[in-house]
Design a protein around this motif. Structure first.
Motif, PDB file in Angstrom:
ATOM      1  N   ALA A 174     128.498  86.972  99.249  1.00 34.39           N
ATOM      2  CA  ALA A 174     128.579  88.211  98.565  1.00 34.39           C
ATOM      3  C   ALA A 174     129.485  89.043  98.951  1.00 34.39           C
ATOM      4  N   VAL A 175     129.338  89.438 100.563  1.00 39.05           N
ATOM      5  CA  VAL A 175     130.492  90.263 100.878  1.00 39.05           C
ATOM      6  C   VAL A 175     131.879  90.484 100.162  1.00 39.05           C
ATOM      7  N   LEU A 176     132.251  88.384  99.738  1.00 42.00           N
ATOM      8  CA  LEU A 176     133.609  88.038  99.713  1.00 42.00           C
ATOM      9  C   LEU A 176     133.415  88.343  98.210  1.00 42.00           C
ATOM     10  N   GLU A 177     133.030  88.035  97.884  1.00 42.77           N
ATOM     11  CA  GLU A 177     132.777  88.664  96.135  1.00 42.77           C
ATOM     12  C   GLU A 177     132.532  89.865  95.629  1.00 42.77           C
ATOM     13  N   LEU A 178     131.564  90.792  96.533  1.00 42.67           N
ATOM     14  CA  LEU A 178     131.829  92.500  96.285  1.00 42.67           C
ATOM     15  C   LEU A 178     133.079  92.813  96.743  1.00 42.67           C
ATOM     16  N   GLU A 179     133.730  92.108  97.615  1.00 44.18           N
ATOM     17  CA  GLU A 179     134.651  92.622  98.031  1.00 44.18           C
ATOM     18  C   GLU A 179     136.141  92.504  97.286  1.00 44.18           C
ATOM     19  N   SER A 180     135.924  91.819  96.491  1.00 46.32           N
ATOM     20  CA  SER A 180     137.084  91.081  95.270  1.00 46.32           C
ATOM     21  C   SER A 180     136.735  91.825  93.823  1.00 46.32           C
ATOM     22  N   LYS A 181     135.578  92.279  93.884  1.00 47.27           N
ATOM     23  CA  LYS A 181     135.372  92.585  92.044  1.00 47.27           C
ATOM     24  C   LYS A 181     135.255  94.198  92.898  1.00 47.27           C
ATOM     25  N   LEU A 182     135.034  94.623  93.478  1.00 48.51           N
ATOM     26  CA  LEU A 182     134.647  96.172  93.867  1.00 48.51           C
ATOM     27  C   LEU A 182     136.003  96.526  93.546  1.00 48.51           C
ATOM     28  N   LYS A 183     136.150  97.737  92.169  1.00 55.07           N
ATOM     29  CA  LYS A 183     137.400  98.157  91.913  1.00 55.07           C
ATOM     30  C   LYS A 183     137.267  99.486  91.274  1.00 55.07           C
ATOM     31  N   PRO A 184     138.354 100.577  91.778  1.00 55.45           N
ATOM     32  CA  PRO A 184     138.283 102.029  91.428  1.00 55.45           C
ATOM     33  C   PRO A 184     138.240 101.993  89.804  1.00 55.45           C
ATOM     34  N   LYS A 185     137.914 101.860  89.427  1.00 59.82           N
ATOM     35  CA  LYS A 185     137.413 101.345  88.070  1.00 59.82           C
ATOM     36  C   LYS A 185     136.428 101.614  87.229  1.00 59.82           C
ATOM     37  N   GLU A 186     135.863 102.096  86.300  1.00 60.33           N
ATOM     38  CA  GLU A 186     134.422 101.977  85.640  1.00 60.33           C
ATOM     39  C   GLU A 186     134.084 100.800  85.015  1.00 60.33           C
ATOM     40  N   SER A 187     132.733 100.018  85.619  1.00 67.99           N
ATOM     41  CA  SER A 187     132.459  98.438  85.807  1.00 67.99           C
ATOM     42  C   SER A 187     130.945  98.655  85.793  1.00 67.99           C
ATOM     43  N   GLU A 188     130.491  97.235  85.693  1.00 68.81           N
ATOM     44  CA  GLU A 188     129.005  96.981  85.707  1.00 68.81           C
ATOM     45  C   GLU A 188     129.271  95.374  85.549  1.00 68.81           C
ATOM     46  N   PHE A 189     128.419  94.616  86.888  1.00 65.82           N
ATOM     47  CA  PHE A 189     128.436  93.803  87.595  1.00 65.82           C
ATOM     48  C   PHE A 189     127.224  92.987  88.408  1.00 65.82           C
ATOM     49  N   LYS A 190     127.210  91.580  88.348  1.00 64.13           N
ATOM     50  CA  LYS A 190     126.156  90.929  88.807  1.00 64.13           C
ATOM     51  C   LYS A 190     126.635  89.883  90.089  1.00 64.13           C
ATOM     52  N   LEU A 191     126.766  90.439  90.849  1.00 67.31           N
ATOM     53  CA  LEU A 191     127.005  89.236  92.378  1.00 67.31           C
ATOM     54  C   LEU A 191     126.569  87.409  91.980  1.00 67.31           C
ATOM     55  N   SER A 192     127.457  86.682  91.706  1.00 68.69           N
ATOM     56  CA  SER A 192     126.881  85.177  91.107  1.00 68.69           C
ATOM     57  C   SER A 192     125.543  84.833  92.607  1.00 68.69           C
ATOM     58  N   THR A 193     126.064  85.489  93.508  1.00 67.93           N
ATOM     59  CA  THR A 193     125.746  84.763  94.847  1.00 67.93           C
ATOM     60  C   THR A 193     124.296  85.465  94.978  1.00 67.93           C
ATOM     61  N   ALA A 194     124.109  86.781  94.731  1.00 66.76           N
ATOM     62  CA  ALA A 194     122.745  87.031  93.974  1.00 66.76           C
ATOM     63  C   ALA A 194     122.521  88.386  92.667  1.00 66.76           C
ATOM     64  N   LYS A 195     121.940  87.397  91.974  1.00 69.59           N
ATOM     65  CA  LYS A 195     121.066  88.046  90.503  1.00 69.59           C
ATOM     66  C   LYS A 195     120.554  89.123  90.666  1.00 69.59           C
ATOM     67  N   GLU A 196     120.077  88.874  91.672  1.00 67.67           N
ATOM     68  CA  GLU A 196     119.223  90.786  92.065  1.00 67.67           C
ATOM     69  C   GLU A 196     119.506  91.638  91.985  1.00 67.67           C
ATOM     70  N   LEU A 197     120.694  91.892  92.376  1.00 66.02           N
ATOM     71  CA  LEU A 197     121.658  93.196  92.272  1.00 66.02           C
ATOM     72  C   LEU A 197     123.021  93.796  91.850  1.00 66.02           C
ATOM     73  N   MET A 198     122.896  94.464  90.965  1.00 61.98           N
ATOM     74  CA  MET A 198     123.481  94.770  89.840  1.00 61.98           C
ATOM     75  C   MET A 198     124.295  95.786  90.439  1.00 61.98           C
ATOM     76  N   ILE A 199     125.687  96.062  90.091  1.00 61.13           N
ATOM     77  CA  ILE A 199     127.067  96.618  90.871  1.00 61.13           C
ATOM     78  C   ILE A 199     127.262  97.536  89.788  1.00 61.13           C
ATOM     79  N   ARG A 200     127.546  99.249  90.007  1.00 54.86           N
ATOM     80  CA  ARG A 200     127.826 100.088  89.140  1.00 54.86           C
ATOM     81  C   ARG A 200     128.527 100.625  89.437  1.00 54.86           C
TER      82      ARG A 200
END
Length: 354
Positions: A310-336
């Motif tokens: 989850a750390v590696l996936e979040l590191e790759s997806k977290l960008k300075p741009k408006e977005s919303e996504f779930k982690l494939s390794t943790a679908k119970e958590l959404m990042i906005r």
């Protein structure tokens, strides 16, 4: 010794320390016109600037006012006042007889921050100035680092201990490197090209030098990051909710301005077995390593455990741009990630991130 001299023992101790470096040199001294306690705008009682010649010509500033200059007033017997005074070394041009006023304004601004917030500086700290450290200057130095002055060890005064913290102008990418690794380690690795940690508004980023870039990369891999707490302006959390046929995920929201920084710190903290605390005026979120990803609340603090995947996936997806996504390794958590609006002192939006 007169009563007046006794009352100025803190001030005298600082001047004695500076005399050890500069002998009988009479510094340029600038005192506050109206004392802060009487409604003046400048918290520091004064700033002295010495002309230093080694390793190359520069101004060596020292403040008077973070520590107790006269009689003991605080209840802490170990430290005098805030326990430090700031120094600042600034490159001096040929024929320059007066130190630049902006440098003294910058030191007073640091004092305003400390006096108003109660937050103190210490060796290893850093501060993003969100713009040139000299307003209006064509410089890449947009942040500050703090480290022990290499020529001024701490002193014990009648009012307690005083350390001399040197303020160093740094670039935005150097700030990121320090956050990802270690402020003092970065500065030590840079001593050969940044002697005495002198601030030069005209210099380029040290990370353009392969040797410094390699030292930072190896340091991060070896040591991880020293940044355990990150102050975040935009930070929200919504717990997961049960629905009739499904469960809504928990939502962690942050501003685009901080998203890239959080991503940068994940590897150096969680993958080294250390937690990373995100804190705002209203919320504290602790990101910590875990076997399985999950989140919950503990006494008002949100705790989110992240697996290595989850750390590696979040590191790759977290960008300075408006977005919303779930982690494939943790679908119970959404990042906005929300847009960040940069405002001036009057509240006008001057820039948008995301």
């Amino acid at each position: 010794m007169s009563e007046e001299e006794v009352e100025a023992t803190g001030w005298d101790a600082i001047e004695e320390q500076m005399s050890g470096l500069y002998g009988q040199q009479e510094p340029k001294h600038y005192a506050a016109l109206l004392p802060y306690i009487l409604g003046g705008k400048d918290p520091l009682n004064g700033i002295s600037a010495y002309q230093a010649e080694q390793p190359y010509p520069h101004w060596h500033f020292v403040t008077f006012g973070f520590s107790e200059l006269y009689e003991k007033e605080s209840e802490d017997p170990e430290y005098s006042g805030y326990g430090f005074e700031l120094t600042f070394r600034l490159a001096r041009t040929d024929g320059e007889e007066e130190p630049p006023a902006w440098a003294m304004n910058l030191l007073q601004n640091m004092a305003r921050y400390v006096f108003s917030s109660g937050n103190i500086f210490a060796s290893g700290h850093y501060l993003d100035a969100n713009g040139p450290i000299c307003l209006g200057a064509d410089t890449r130095l947009t942040a500050l680092a703090f480290t022990g002055d290499p020529e001024l060890p701490a002193i014990d005064t009648p009012n307690g201990r005083v350390e001399f913290l040197q303020m160093v102008g740094i670039t935005a990418d150097e700030l990121e490197a320090m956050m990802s690794w270690n402020t003092n380690a970065f500065l030590q690795a840079s001593q050969g090209v940044l002697p005495a940690y002198i601030t030069d508004l005209g210099r380029d980023s040290l990370l353009r030098l392969p040797a410094i870039e390699d030292a930072v990369r190896q340091g991060i891999e070896r040591d991880g990051s020293q940044t355990g707490i990150l102050y975040v302006d935009q930070l929200d959390f919504e717990p997961g909710r049960n629905r009739l046929l499904s469960k809504a995920p928990a939502v962690l929201a942050m501003g685009a301005q901080q998203a890239a920084t959080v991503a940068m710190l994940l590897r150096g903290r969680l993958l080294k077995g250390r937690k990373l605390t995100l804190t705002s005026p209203k919320l504290q979120v602790v990101l910590e390593p875990a076997q399985e990803t999950g989140c919950g609340e503990d006494g008002g603090t949100v705790r989110i455990g992240l697996s290595e995947e989850a750390v590696l996936e979040l590191e790759s997806k977290l960008k300075p741009k408006e977005s919303e996504f779930k982690l494939s390794t943790a679908k119970e958590l959404m990042i906005r990630v929300r847009k960040t609006y940069i405002k001036d002192q009057e509240g006008n939006v001057v820039d948008t991130i995301g």
